[in-house]
Design a protein around this motif. Structure first.
Motif, PDB file in Angstrom:
ATOM      1  N   VAL A 195      34.363  26.484  -2.106  1.00  0.00           N
ATOM      2  CA  VAL A 195      33.406  25.479  -0.964  1.00  0.00           C
ATOM      3  C   VAL A 195      32.082  26.251  -0.925  1.00  0.00           C
ATOM      4  CG1 VAL A 195      33.310  24.609   1.199  1.00  0.00           C
ATOM      5  CG2 VAL A 195      35.558  24.592   0.135  1.00  0.00           C
ATOM      6  N   ILE A 220      31.900  18.847   1.047  1.00  0.00           N
ATOM      7  CA  ILE A 220      31.635  18.466  -0.384  1.00  0.00           C
ATOM      8  C   ILE A 220      31.820  17.094  -0.522  1.00  0.00           C
ATOM      9  CG2 ILE A 220      32.015  18.852  -2.667  1.00  0.00           C
ATOM     10  CD1 ILE A 220      31.140  21.412  -0.835  1.00  0.00           C
ATOM     11  N   ILE A 265      33.228  15.403  -7.289  1.00  0.00           N
ATOM     12  CA  ILE A 265      34.711  15.756  -7.272  1.00  0.00           C
ATOM     13  C   ILE A 265      35.451  14.650  -8.413  1.00  0.00           C
ATOM     14  CG2 ILE A 265      36.983  16.388  -6.645  1.00  0.00           C
ATOM     15  CD1 ILE A 265      35.377  16.902  -3.838  1.00  0.00           C
ATOM     16  N   PHE A 290      37.961  20.285  -0.326  1.00  0.00           N
ATOM     17  CA  PHE A 290      36.892  20.328  -0.458  1.00  0.00           C
ATOM     18  C   PHE A 290      35.784  19.247   0.261  1.00  0.00           C
ATOM     19  CE2 PHE A 290      37.158  22.150  -5.136  1.00  0.00           C
ATOM     20  CZ  PHE A 290      37.443  23.468  -4.576  1.00  0.00           C
TER      21      PHE A 290
END
Length: 141
Positions: A45, A91, A96, A86
């Protein structure tokens, strides 16, 4: 070949400096969808926070114990668990890509028990970023 555009039109920050490609492995207990050591995700992270211009691919894998369909589903759940971690830690989901491969890439050569334990894993990878590339902001996992 040029990398594909990131998902859903994500606009990544400009690439100011090179970022090397990286790969990490996260391991899971038998039949479990939560990482064996969730705190190991914190460093990943932080790396993603430090390099907001990067994207990440999360690929789940299973061992060969049990039915193939079950293992495929489990590997997807494991990849999703890492992706969720995440996102929960700031994030952007658009950075992703997560999927599971089931038992299609089994680890072998270490002995049955060791192979089985090593098979229950998620690979987390991020491509290199080269600021001299005009398309560096488009790098996709």
């Amino acid at each position: 070949a040029k990398p594909a555009l990131p998902p859903t039109g994500l606009r990544l920050p400009p690439c100011a400096a090179p970022v090397p490609a990286w790969r990490s492995e996260i391991y899971f207990e038998f039949g479990g969808a939560q990482p064996r050591e969730p705190e190991s995700l914190d460093a990943l992270v932080q790396r993603l926070r430090d390099h907001p211009e990067t994207t990440v691919r999360i690929t789940g894998h299973a061992d060969s114990t049990g039915a193939s369909a079950y293992n495929l589903d489990l590997s997807r759940k494991q990849a999703a668990a890492v992706a969720s971690y995440f996102v929960e830690h700031g994030i952007a989901v658009q950075r992703i890509v997560a999927d599971g491969h089931g038992e299609s890439e089994i680890v072998t050569g270490q002995g049955r028990a060791r192979d089985t334990a090593l098979g229950r894993r998620v690979h987390v990878t991020s491509p290199a970023i080269d600021p001299s590339d005009a398309d560096c902001r488009r790098a996709s996992p």
